[in-house]
Scaffold this motif. Structure first.
Motif, PDB file in Angstrom:
ATOM      1  N   ARG A 131       0.824  -1.350  -0.136  1.00 55.46           N
ATOM      2  CA  ARG A 131       0.014   0.006   0.007  1.00 55.46           C
ATOM      3  C   ARG A 131       0.980   1.263  -0.052  1.00 55.46           C
ATOM      4  N   PRO A 132       0.222   2.347  -0.741  1.00 50.03           N
ATOM      5  CA  PRO A 132       1.181   3.543  -0.594  1.00 50.03           C
ATOM      6  C   PRO A 132       1.635   3.993   0.886  1.00 50.03           C
TER       7      PRO A 132
ATOM      8  N   PRO B 235       1.701   6.229   4.054  1.00 55.24           N
ATOM      9  CA  PRO B 235       0.383   7.411   4.586  1.00 55.24           C
ATOM     10  C   PRO B 235       1.028   8.766   4.810  1.00 55.24           C
TER      11      PRO B 235
ATOM     12  N   SER C 270       4.303  13.064   1.911  1.00 59.19           N
ATOM     13  CA  SER C 270       4.564  14.345   1.298  1.00 59.19           C
ATOM     14  C   SER C 270       5.909  14.758   1.494  1.00 59.19           C
ATOM     15  N   ALA C 271       6.705  14.182   2.173  1.00 59.39           N
ATOM     16  CA  ALA C 271       8.275  14.551   2.178  1.00 59.39           C
ATOM     17  C   ALA C 271       9.070  13.805   1.052  1.00 59.39           C
TER      18      ALA C 271
ATOM     19  N   LEU D  68       9.605   9.691  -0.077  1.00 58.99           N
ATOM     20  CA  LEU D  68       8.833   9.435  -1.404  1.00 58.99           C
ATOM     21  C   LEU D  68       9.937   8.619  -2.137  1.00 58.99           C
TER      22      LEU D  68
ATOM     23  N   TRP E  74      11.223   5.507  -0.492  1.00 54.77           N
ATOM     24  CA  TRP E  74      10.154   4.368  -0.405  1.00 54.77           C
ATOM     25  C   TRP E  74      10.216   3.847  -1.843  1.00 54.77           C
ATOM     26  N   ASN E  75       9.970   4.798  -2.804  1.00 56.82           N
ATOM     27  CA  ASN E  75       9.844   4.000  -4.154  1.00 56.82           C
ATOM     28  C   ASN E  75      11.309   3.354  -4.649  1.00 56.82           C
TER      29      ASN E  75
ATOM     30  N   ARG F 243      11.019  -0.015  -2.873  1.00 62.02           N
ATOM     31  CA  ARG F 243      10.271  -0.851  -3.438  1.00 62.02           C
ATOM     32  C   ARG F 243      10.479  -1.412  -4.568  1.00 62.02           C
TER      33      ARG F 243
ATOM     34  N   LEU G 242       5.551  11.709  13.782  1.00 68.30           N
ATOM     35  CA  LEU G 242       4.458  10.996  13.808  1.00 68.30           C
ATOM     36  C   LEU G 242       3.737  11.347  15.268  1.00 68.30           C
TER      37      LEU G 242
ATOM     38  N   THR H 266       2.952  14.847  15.266  1.00 67.55           N
ATOM     39  CA  THR H 266       1.441  15.012  14.468  1.00 67.55           C
ATOM     40  C   THR H 266       0.425  14.716  15.422  1.00 67.55           C
TER      41      THR H 266
ATOM     42  N   VAL I  54       2.533   2.087  14.236  1.00 63.93           N
ATOM     43  CA  VAL I  54       3.154   1.181  13.348  1.00 63.93           C
ATOM     44  C   VAL I  54       2.157   1.364  12.046  1.00 63.93           C
ATOM     45  N   ASP I  55       0.904   1.605  12.064  1.00 67.92           N
ATOM     46  CA  ASP I  55       0.137   1.576  11.066  1.00 67.92           C
ATOM     47  C   ASP I  55       0.721   3.030   9.975  1.00 67.92           C
ATOM     48  N   ARG I  56       1.088   4.027  10.690  1.00 66.05           N
ATOM     49  CA  ARG I  56       1.170   5.279   9.952  1.00 66.05           C
ATOM     50  C   ARG I  56       2.806   5.567   9.573  1.00 66.05           C
TER      51      ARG I  56
ATOM     52  N   MET J  26       4.700   2.345   8.559  1.00 71.51           N
ATOM     53  CA  MET J  26       5.424   1.195   7.836  1.00 71.51           C
ATOM     54  C   MET J  26       6.410   0.583   8.365  1.00 71.51           C
TER      55      MET J  26
ATOM     56  N   ARG K 228       4.761  10.674  -6.415  1.00 66.66           N
ATOM     57  CA  ARG K 228       3.531  10.385  -5.714  1.00 66.66           C
ATOM     58  C   ARG K 228       2.716   9.415  -6.488  1.00 66.66           C
TER      59      ARG K 228
ATOM     60  N   ALA L 139       3.796   6.006  -6.678  1.00 67.94           N
ATOM     61  CA  ALA L 139       3.725   5.263  -5.316  1.00 67.94           C
ATOM     62  C   ALA L 139       2.326   5.145  -5.003  1.00 67.94           C
ATOM     63  N   GLY L 140       1.507   5.622  -5.810  1.00 69.44           N
ATOM     64  CA  GLY L 140      -0.075   5.321  -5.577  1.00 69.44           C
ATOM     65  C   GLY L 140      -0.686   6.187  -4.493  1.00 69.44           C
ATOM     66  N   VAL L 141       0.156   6.982  -4.316  1.00 68.88           N
ATOM     67  CA  VAL L 141      -0.591   8.245  -3.233  1.00 68.88           C
ATOM     68  C   VAL L 141      -1.755   9.026  -3.809  1.00 68.88           C
TER      69      VAL L 141
ATOM     70  N   ARG M  79      -3.049  19.041  -0.451  1.00 67.12           N
ATOM     71  CA  ARG M  79      -2.642  18.836   0.873  1.00 67.12           C
ATOM     72  C   ARG M  79      -1.401  19.812   1.287  1.00 67.12           C
ATOM     73  N   PRO M  80      -1.343  20.337   2.281  1.00 64.09           N
ATOM     74  CA  PRO M  80      -0.331  21.266   2.705  1.00 64.09           C
ATOM     75  C   PRO M  80       0.880  20.010   2.761  1.00 64.09           C
ATOM     76  N   ARG M  81       2.363  20.393   2.202  1.00 61.74           N
ATOM     77  CA  ARG M  81       3.261  19.499   2.279  1.00 61.74           C
ATOM     78  C   ARG M  81       4.241  20.093   3.502  1.00 61.74           C
ATOM     79  N   LEU M  82       5.326  19.128   3.658  1.00 61.48           N
ATOM     80  CA  LEU M  82       6.051  19.363   4.579  1.00 61.48           C
ATOM     81  C   LEU M  82       7.457  20.170   4.446  1.00 61.48           C
TER      82      LEU M  82
ATOM     83  N   ASP N 225      12.077  16.830   4.821  1.00 56.25           N
ATOM     84  CA  ASP N 225      12.835  15.460   4.392  1.00 56.25           C
ATOM     85  C   ASP N 225      12.078  14.877   3.453  1.00 56.25           C
TER      86      ASP N 225
END
Lengths: 157, 157
Positions: free
Chosen positions: A5-6, A8, A13-14, A18, A21-22, A25, B49, B52, B62-64, B66, B140, B143-145, B151-154, B157
DNA sequence: TATTGTTATACTCTATAACTATA
DNA sequence: TATAGTTATAGAGTATAACAATA
């Protein structure tokens, strides 16, 4: 890391994340695709380099692959065990080995290439042809690769 | 792998290798930049995280992130040892922990962000602003985002 | 029974340094 | 002295499975 999954937000957004991760993968997916052939990515890379320049010494393969010398020994050992490559005496320097592909190595490289092409096709499916070319151009520029005129590209991996 | 020079041909022509190489260099460079702060990339990611969403459970992190559950235990253990985060009892479920940043964690996160911004600036220096944005958009998409509106970006990093 | 967090363990990958044989 | 290749070793990072406490 899971790639089913992509990533989160806010990670997605970083730009640095990104890219990592790409990249991870991509390595992971190629590694999975090569497994049925009994190969790991380094095997595929070195097979490709030997094919490009048969009779290379191990040092030359190190320079052209960014694999360190001791790992190169292991990779070539494994390619020999698999019957895909062989070390032959170097004609002019007894310290060196001339590394060649076997017939079976050439066959296997062909299969690995086909697998890599299909994998790349799946990975880059979200992008159309123009976007893929743009991405490739930007990644080359980011990596600092000389963009000296139009080199023929490999299409596959 | 060495990152002090661009990958040689024919590797630099293979889109998959290019993506992997850029990704690995990016992780590696960020890791180096975080070392003076005593942090590894996972620490920085989890700090972000928690910041945030303070009071997250480990499962939520963990979910947020990976990161797998057992590695998350280690990361939070280390953040506690460094005095940057702390596990507090969860208000409604005694199995869970509510993870919070300490004051020092907030400070350190600020320094890590500044370091990440500078590192990103150096890494992406070969690209101009428009190219960076194009690269981000393509990565993005790759990656399938979900590209759901702006969205506001960071930035960092 | 399922979930949260934890522990112990094993595995992959890579980097480092020391060694040999040849030059 | 320097280079090519090799060996042995250690380290980082991650994944897996079993476990205890709680729901």
């Amino acid at each position: 890391m899971r790639f089913d999954r992509p990533p989160p937000e806010p990670l997605a957004s970083a730009p640095g994340f990104l890219l990592s991760w790409n990249g991870q993968r991509t390595s992971h997916t190629f590694a999975e695709a090569l497994k049925p052939l009994g190969l790991r990515p380094h095997h595929f890379g070195v097979l490709t380099l030997i094919d490009t320049q048969p009779g290379s010494t191990q040092q030359e393969l190190v320079d052209r692959s960014m694999i360190d010398p001791s790992s190169m020994v292991t990779v070539i050992d494994e390619l020999e065990e698999l019957g895909l490559a062989e070390r032959r005496p170097h004609p002019s320097d007894r310290r060196k080995h001339a590394v060649h592909l076997t017939d079976r190595g050439i066959e296997t490289l062909g299969r690995a290439r086909a697998s890599a092409i299909q994998t790349a096709e799946e990975l880059f499916a979200p992008l159309d042809a123009e976007e893929r070319e743009t991405l490739r151009r930007l990644l080359r520029k980011l990596a600092g690769v000389e963009t000296a005129s139009a080199r023929p590209r490999l299409g596959a991996d």
